[in-house]
Design an enzyme around this catalytic site. Structure first.
Site, mmCIF file in Angstrom:
data_model
loop_
_atom_site.group_PDB
_atom_site.id
_atom_site.type_symbol
_atom_site.label_atom_id
_atom_site.label_comp_id
_atom_site.label_asym_id
_atom_site.label_seq_id
_atom_site.Cartn_x
_atom_site.Cartn_y
_atom_site.Cartn_z
ATOM 1 N N LYS A 65 -3.846 -40.285 -14.219
ATOM 2 C CA LYS A 65 -3.750 -40.239 -15.676
ATOM 3 C C LYS A 65 -4.291 -38.936 -16.226
ATOM 4 O O LYS A 65 -3.683 -38.315 -17.098
ATOM 5 C CB LYS A 65 -4.533 -41.408 -16.264
ATOM 6 C CG LYS A 65 -3.623 -42.317 -17.046
ATOM 7 C CD LYS A 65 -4.416 -43.212 -17.909
ATOM 8 C CE LYS A 65 -3.462 -43.879 -18.897
ATOM 9 N NZ LYS A 65 -4.144 -44.923 -19.641
ATOM 10 N N CYS A 122 -16.178 -34.995 -9.267
ATOM 11 C CA CYS A 122 -15.455 -35.799 -8.271
ATOM 12 C C CYS A 122 -14.185 -35.047 -7.870
ATOM 13 O O CYS A 122 -13.373 -34.699 -8.730
ATOM 14 C CB CYS A 122 -15.077 -37.159 -8.859
ATOM 15 S SG CYS A 122 -13.808 -38.006 -7.894
ATOM 16 N N HIS A 167 1.398 -46.945 -6.287
ATOM 17 C CA HIS A 167 1.045 -48.306 -5.866
ATOM 18 C C HIS A 167 2.274 -49.021 -5.295
ATOM 19 O O HIS A 167 2.184 -49.778 -4.325
ATOM 20 C CB HIS A 167 0.479 -49.100 -7.041
ATOM 21 C CG HIS A 167 -0.679 -48.429 -7.716
ATOM 22 N ND1 HIS A 167 -0.577 -47.896 -8.982
ATOM 23 C CD2 HIS A 167 -1.928 -48.158 -7.292
ATOM 24 C CE1 HIS A 167 -1.751 -47.335 -9.312
ATOM 25 N NE2 HIS A 167 -2.582 -47.484 -8.294
ATOM 26 N N LYS A 199 -1.927 -35.362 -6.589
ATOM 27 C CA LYS A 199 -1.860 -36.823 -6.554
ATOM 28 C C LYS A 199 -1.698 -37.316 -7.988
ATOM 29 O O LYS A 199 -2.280 -36.767 -8.909
ATOM 30 C CB LYS A 199 -3.149 -37.382 -5.953
ATOM 31 C CG LYS A 199 -3.058 -38.872 -5.771
ATOM 32 C CD LYS A 199 -4.288 -39.502 -5.194
ATOM 33 C CE LYS A 199 -4.093 -41.007 -5.172
ATOM 34 N NZ LYS A 199 -5.270 -41.762 -5.520
ATOM 35 N N CYS A 240 -13.754 -43.824 -8.566
ATOM 36 C CA CYS A 240 -13.644 -44.121 -7.128
ATOM 37 C C CYS A 240 -14.508 -45.317 -6.764
ATOM 38 O O CYS A 240 -14.327 -45.906 -5.710
ATOM 39 C CB CYS A 240 -14.141 -42.958 -6.276
ATOM 40 S SG CYS A 240 -13.187 -41.467 -6.382
ATOM 41 N N CYS A 244 -19.131 -41.700 -8.778
ATOM 42 C CA CYS A 244 -17.880 -41.624 -9.539
ATOM 43 C C CYS A 244 -17.421 -43.049 -9.803
ATOM 44 O O CYS A 244 -17.124 -43.788 -8.857
ATOM 45 C CB CYS A 244 -16.790 -40.860 -8.779
ATOM 46 S SG CYS A 244 -15.180 -40.995 -9.610
ATOM 47 N N HIS A 271 -10.907 -37.305 -8.958
ATOM 48 C CA HIS A 271 -10.599 -37.524 -10.378
ATOM 49 C C HIS A 271 -10.923 -36.324 -11.266
ATOM 50 O O HIS A 271 -10.679 -36.372 -12.482
ATOM 51 C CB HIS A 271 -11.328 -38.775 -10.878
ATOM 52 C CG HIS A 271 -10.834 -40.028 -10.211
ATOM 53 N ND1 HIS A 271 -11.423 -40.551 -9.085
ATOM 54 C CD2 HIS A 271 -9.762 -40.813 -10.473
ATOM 55 C CE1 HIS A 271 -10.755 -41.618 -8.704
ATOM 56 N NE2 HIS A 271 -9.741 -41.802 -9.515
ATOM 57 N N HIS A 305 1.703 -47.806 -10.819
ATOM 58 C CA HIS A 305 2.743 -46.777 -10.890
ATOM 59 C C HIS A 305 3.440 -46.663 -9.533
ATOM 60 O O HIS A 305 3.183 -47.486 -8.634
ATOM 61 C CB HIS A 305 2.177 -45.443 -11.377
ATOM 62 C CG HIS A 305 1.023 -44.904 -10.564
ATOM 63 N ND1 HIS A 305 1.141 -44.542 -9.247
ATOM 64 C CD2 HIS A 305 -0.284 -44.687 -10.889
ATOM 65 C CE1 HIS A 305 -0.013 -44.100 -8.800
ATOM 66 N NE2 HIS A 305 -0.914 -44.182 -9.769
#
Ligand code: MSP
Length: 502
Positions: free
Chosen positions: A303, A148, A22, A300, A130, A127, A151, A19
């Protein structure tokens, strides 16, 4: 002798499509690669995918396919997006590449034979997104569950026999590299890591996973019941990419390596990576260049949060790789997170790209064709534009070498604005002899276009072709350097977007 430059991106997990987060890192690395090529250096640019580990294993299982089949399907997607964004990498490395697996095995053998690996039991909260263990002071607790913090999902308890890497023995040396050298940039990140090292120390790291739990990885060379922990496997890609252990270019490029990363993976790329390199007798990287995040609605992109902006969304709105690249680099902030704000981007696109750059190119193009049949010869140089150009070149050189890409774009646009103002003042459309005005305006446009080339490779090439000049190495860039422009056309560079507020 030519200087060398080696730049890397993190290798991305191909469990999903990339996305704009990145793309942010990858475009930044690409701009640095192109900038150094423009400076005449030998450049090697490495990107790729991080294909092993529990996260990928599970993603494949969910789709009902073998991990290798799954990553083989995903890699073309990454390559497609990087092609779309005109990423000029020299190698796309995959951790499933044969030469990489060999490097991982060789490195692990070396660490083992040096007595830096020992057997033990690991217990901890993991996790899988990660791919890391979380300690008590790192995870969050909600309703008795360990969560986590990145996430926002429940951690898993893992307790197993494994192998440890003696990172702790390198704590002092690593701290020195972090604190007393300028490897980590910007320095705020170095202070963060130094303080974590001082407070918590550098603990030995579990570097193996039993195959009955994680089968998708590189086998440990000294115990085939295990695979190598995915982060150790992944970091070593930076060595494989330039032929570690087999190619003479390794020394040349390693001494100038720049790792571009997001701040989420700072600990791995500093504390852990520096220690592993010390163990392998490889010098530390020259730079670890860290950036903050693009965030959406304060968080951040992720998904599970549902706030991801895809690369396609950017192309749908801003049409071309050049404009997407420009906007990402215009937003770039190494220290602070930046909010993804469509209104702000629309304004930058319309105001800077369309109204300032696009309009200038169109104006000088049309006027040269109309007034001078496209032939614009060198005449007396305008002192003010000449001085501004010289200053902008100098400042951009400094800013780019200091990784201040957004600031360097703003500077270059100052020159474009000055050139538009110069046209308004000298009015080549109504004076008897429009050539001096048009020559100076095109010359300043050329300087700015040349400086914008690493960020907008295609559009700048299009402008160069239309107005009849070449993109040259930056140290050859001088105001008044072109004798004559043979203007071919007056392209329209950017179609305006309808701003949501207008
Ligand atoms: N596979 C590891 C990296 C191994 S490198 C030896 C990994 N992969 S990842 O797919 O999760 O990519 C993380 C990187 O993507 C971040 O470090 C950052 O460069 C980039 N970004 C992902 N989301 C981002 C934002 N929202 N904003 C900016 N960059 C972000 O971690």
């Amino acid at each position: 002798m030519k200087a060398s430059f080696y730049v890397t991106t993190p290798i991305y997990y191909p469990n999903d499509l990339p996305h704009i987060g990145h793309a942010y890192t990858t475009v930044l690395a690409d701009v640095l690669a192109r900038w150094h090529r423009l400076k005449g250096s030998n450049v090697f640019f490495l990107t790729g995918t991080d294909e092993h580990g529990l996260k990928l294993q599970r993603a494949a299982e969910k789709k009902g396919v073998k991990p290798k089949e799954f990553v083989d399907r995903m890699v073309p997607e990454f390559k497609k997006y990087w092609r779309l964004l005109e990423i000029s990498y020299d190698r796309f490395i995959r951790t499933t590449d044969v030469d990489h697996e060999e490097v991982v095995k060789k490195a692990l053998e070396k660490l083992y034979s040096k007595g830096l690996i020992y057997r033990g039991v690991y217990k901890g909260w993991y996790c899988s997104s990660c791919e890391k263990f979380y300690s008590e002071d790192e995870y969050e607790e909600k309703e008795g569950k360990k969560i986590c913090p990145i996430h926002v999902k429940e951690l898993e308890w893992v307790e197993e026999e494994t192998y440890f890497l003696k990172l702790s023995a390198y704590q002092d040396q690593v701290l020195k590299l972090v604190r007393d050298t300028d490897i980590i940039h910007p320095r705020g990140y170095a202070r963060e890591i130094a303080s974590k090292l001082e407070k918590e120390g550098l603990r030995d790291l579990s570097i193996a996973r039993p195959k009955d739990r994680v089968y998708w990885g590189v086998e440990l060379p000294f115990d085939d019941r295990y695979v190598v922990y995915v982060w150790i496997d992944a970091l070593l890609n930076y060595l494989t990419g330039i032929g570690y252990g087999r190619d003479g270019r390794f020394e040349e490029y390693w001494s100038v390596v720049h790792h571009v990363i997001g701040k989420d993976i700072l600990w791995f790329h500093t504390a852990i990576w520096f220690a592993v390199l010390l163990m392998l007798d490889v010098p530390p990287p020259k730079k670890v260049l860290v950036h903050a995040f693009i965030i959406n609605r304060g968080l951040k992109m992720g998904k599970s949060v549902g706030n991801v902006v895809m690369i396609d969304d950017m192309f749908d709105r801003y049409y071309s790789a050049d404009s997407v690249r420009y906007l990402l680099m215009r937003l770039l902030n190494l220290e602070k997170d930046v909010e993804f704000d469509v209104e702000l981007l629309d304004n930058m696109y319309n105001g800077e790209l369309a109204d300032t750059y696009g309009n200038l190119v169109r104006r000088v193009g049309v006027l040269s064709l109309k007034k001078l049949k496209g032939v614009v010869r060198r005449r007396e140089l305008d002192e003010e534009l000449s001085r501004t150009s010289r200053e902008v070149i100098g400042e951009v050189l400094e800013l780019m070498d200091d990784y201040k890409i957004s600031e360097s774009l703003v500077k270059t646009f100052d020159l474009l604005r000055a050139t538009n103002a110069y046209l308004n003042k000298t009015k080549p459309w109504e004076v008897e002899d429009p050539e001096p005005s048009l020559y100076n305006a095109i010359e300043a446009t050329r300087i700015a276009t040349n400086l914008l080339n690493p960020v907008m490779p295609s559009i700048t090439k299009k402008v160069a072709d239309a107005l009849g000049f070449e993109i040259v190495e930056v140290d050859k860039l001088k105001y008044g350097g072109v004798k004559e422009f043979l203007v071919k056309e007056a392209p329209i560079l950017f179609k305006k977007v309808k701003s949501r507020t207008s």
